[in-house]
Design an enzyme around this catalytic site. Structure first.
Site, PDB file in Angstrom:
ATOM      1  N   LYS A  95       0.828  -1.219   0.000  1.00 21.11           N
ATOM      2  CA  LYS A  95       0.000   0.000   0.000  1.00 21.11           C
ATOM      3  C   LYS A  95       0.861   1.268   0.000  1.00 21.11           C
ATOM      4  O   LYS A  95       0.800   2.099   0.901  1.00 21.11           O
ATOM      5  CB  LYS A  95      -0.966   0.038   1.183  1.00 21.11           C
ATOM      6  CG  LYS A  95      -2.017  -1.061   1.148  1.00 21.11           C
ATOM      7  CD  LYS A  95      -3.067  -0.871   2.212  1.00 21.11           C
ATOM      8  CE  LYS A  95      -4.139  -1.935   2.220  1.00 21.11           C
ATOM      9  NZ  LYS A  95      -3.683  -3.272   2.676  1.00 21.11           N
ATOM     10  N   ASP A  98       3.248   7.432  -1.107  1.00 16.27           N
ATOM     11  CA  ASP A  98       4.095   8.628  -1.007  1.00 16.27           C
ATOM     12  C   ASP A  98       4.407   9.191  -2.393  1.00 16.27           C
ATOM     13  O   ASP A  98       3.941   8.673  -3.402  1.00 16.27           O
ATOM     14  CB  ASP A  98       5.376   8.261  -0.233  1.00 16.27           C
ATOM     15  CG  ASP A  98       5.865   9.404   0.641  1.00 16.27           C
ATOM     16  OD1 ASP A  98       5.808  10.573   0.194  1.00 16.27           O
ATOM     17  OD2 ASP A  98       6.309   9.131   1.765  1.00 16.27           O
TER      18      ASP A  98
HETATM   19  O1  S5P Z   1      -9.732  -2.661   1.510  1.00 15.89           O
HETATM   20  C1  S5P Z   1      -8.916  -3.490   1.899  1.00 15.89           C
HETATM   21  C2  S5P Z   1      -7.695  -3.688   1.249  1.00 15.89           C
HETATM   22  C3  S5P Z   1      -6.843  -4.684   1.683  1.00 15.89           C
HETATM   23  S1  S5P Z   1      -5.450  -5.028   0.741  1.00 15.89           S
HETATM   24  N1  S5P Z   1      -9.206  -4.283   2.968  1.00 15.89           N
HETATM   25  C4  S5P Z   1      -8.354  -5.253   3.431  1.00 15.89           C
HETATM   26  O2  S5P Z   1      -8.708  -5.941   4.398  1.00 15.89           O
HETATM   27  N2  S5P Z   1      -7.133  -5.439   2.804  1.00 15.89           N
HETATM   28  C5  S5P Z   1      -6.178  -6.455   3.301  1.00 15.89           C
HETATM   29  O3  S5P Z   1      -6.791  -7.738   3.133  1.00 15.89           O
HETATM   30  C6  S5P Z   1      -5.796  -6.339   4.752  1.00 15.89           C
HETATM   31  O4  S5P Z   1      -4.614  -5.575   4.909  1.00 15.89           O
HETATM   32  C7  S5P Z   1      -5.574  -7.784   5.159  1.00 15.89           C
HETATM   33  O5  S5P Z   1      -4.252  -8.161   4.845  1.00 15.89           O
HETATM   34  C8  S5P Z   1      -6.513  -8.563   4.264  1.00 15.89           C
HETATM   35  C9  S5P Z   1      -7.834  -8.971   4.908  1.00 15.89           C
HETATM   36  O6  S5P Z   1      -7.613  -9.896   5.915  1.00 15.89           O
HETATM   37  P1  S5P Z   1      -8.833 -10.649   6.656  1.00 15.89           P
HETATM   38  O7  S5P Z   1      -8.149 -11.422   7.729  1.00 15.89           O
HETATM   39  O8  S5P Z   1      -9.756  -9.616   7.186  1.00 15.89           O
HETATM   40  O9  S5P Z   1      -9.476 -11.537   5.616  1.00 15.89           O
END
Ligand code: S5P
Length: 259
Positions: A95, A98
């Site tokens: 993510k 910058d």
């Molecule tokens: O909008 C987002 C974008 C991302 S990349 N919402 C998210 O949850 N993520 C990522 O997806 C978050 O950083 C984590 O690594 C993963 C979701 O994990 P979970 O355990 O909730 O399925």
């Protein structure tokens, strides 16, 4: 304008201008999986064990290397060997957010040297187009791909409306490097862009820190996205491999319904 039916991943590969997007479409078609595992665990050895168990079920592995308790090139090589063995790609969920000059260094250098091993990274467009240009100056020659965070799964996210649409416009201007979006909904009907959806699991509808969940069927059928990203829904299950098989089957069946 969005059509109701989608082209198969194998056909969409030909529309991809980014080589990593093309490779991912081909892998999904060959392996018959549109499941990405989000391996958010901090023990580097436990992470490799999890990936060994689940690797056969996924098209993509998503990492957060900055949560690992240790990191070295031996670990990177072990991860790459698993990616080769199980034919999945690697997505470092860094993510970036910058200015171009800074992200160039964060992507290509530092302790992690992300561009050397991650097929895919993602970025917020808050700084403007310079962030894409900076990342592209490192990643394009190594045939990498970039996903833009156009929508987020978390409650109260500001990534919506005009901001989301600005992601689509920038992606279209940088089709050589931008391969798609992190999003909750399909945003472009160009077959060469991939839509990846996190916040997917069956057990819960939310966590205590704003995460919100939908099912694989909602993501792929109702929201018309392409790949589901599942983290805790798999790695916190008693049997992660079996659970990954269930998510894989559900997401693939859902994909077949939109063809
Ligand atoms: O909008 C987002 C974008 C991302 S990349 N919402 C998210 O949850 N993520 C990522 O997806 C978050 O950083 C984590 O690594 C993963 C979701 O994990 P979970 O355990 O909730 O399925």
């Amino acid at each position: 304008m969005q059509s109701n039916k989608k082209l198969p991943y194998a056909v969409r590969a030909a529309y991809c201008t980014n080589p990593t997007a093309k490779k991912l479409c081909e892998r999904m078609a060959e392996k018959k999986t549109n499941l990405c595992l989000s391996a958010d665990i901090s023990d580097p050895h436990a992470l490799l064990n999890l990936v060994e168990a689940v690797g056969s079920e996924i098209c993509l592995l998503k990492t957060h290397v900055d949560i690992l308790t240790s990191f070295d090139q031996v670990w990177v090589h072990a991860l790459q060997a698993l990616a080769k063995k199980h034919a999945f790609l690697i997505f470092e969920d860094r993510k970036f957010a910058d200015i171009g000059h800074t992200v160039k260094q964060q992507y290509g250098g530092g302790l992690y040297r992300i561009a050397d091993w991650a097929d895919i990274v993602n970025a917020h467009i808050v700084p403007g187009p310079g962030i894409i240009e900076g990342l592209k100056s490192v990643g394009l020659t190594q045939q990498r791909g970039l996903l833009l965070l156009a929508e987020m799964s978390s409650e109260g996210s500001w990534a919506r409306g005009d901001y989301t649409q600005a992601n689509v416009a920038l992606a279209e201007q940088h089709r050589d490097f931008v391969m798609g979006f992190i999003t909750q909904h399909q945003l472009s009907d160009h077959p060469g862009f991939l839509h990846l959806t996190p916040g997917v699991q069956w057990q819960q509808t939310q966590d205590c820190l704003g995460q919100q969940y939908i099912s694989p069927e909602q993501a792929i059928i109702q929201h018309k996205t392409d790949i589901v990203i599942v983290g805790r829904g798999i790695y916190q299950a008693e049997q992660p491999r079996e659970q990954a098989q269930r998510y894989r089957k559900a997401a693939w069946n859902a994909y077949q319904q939109v063809l």
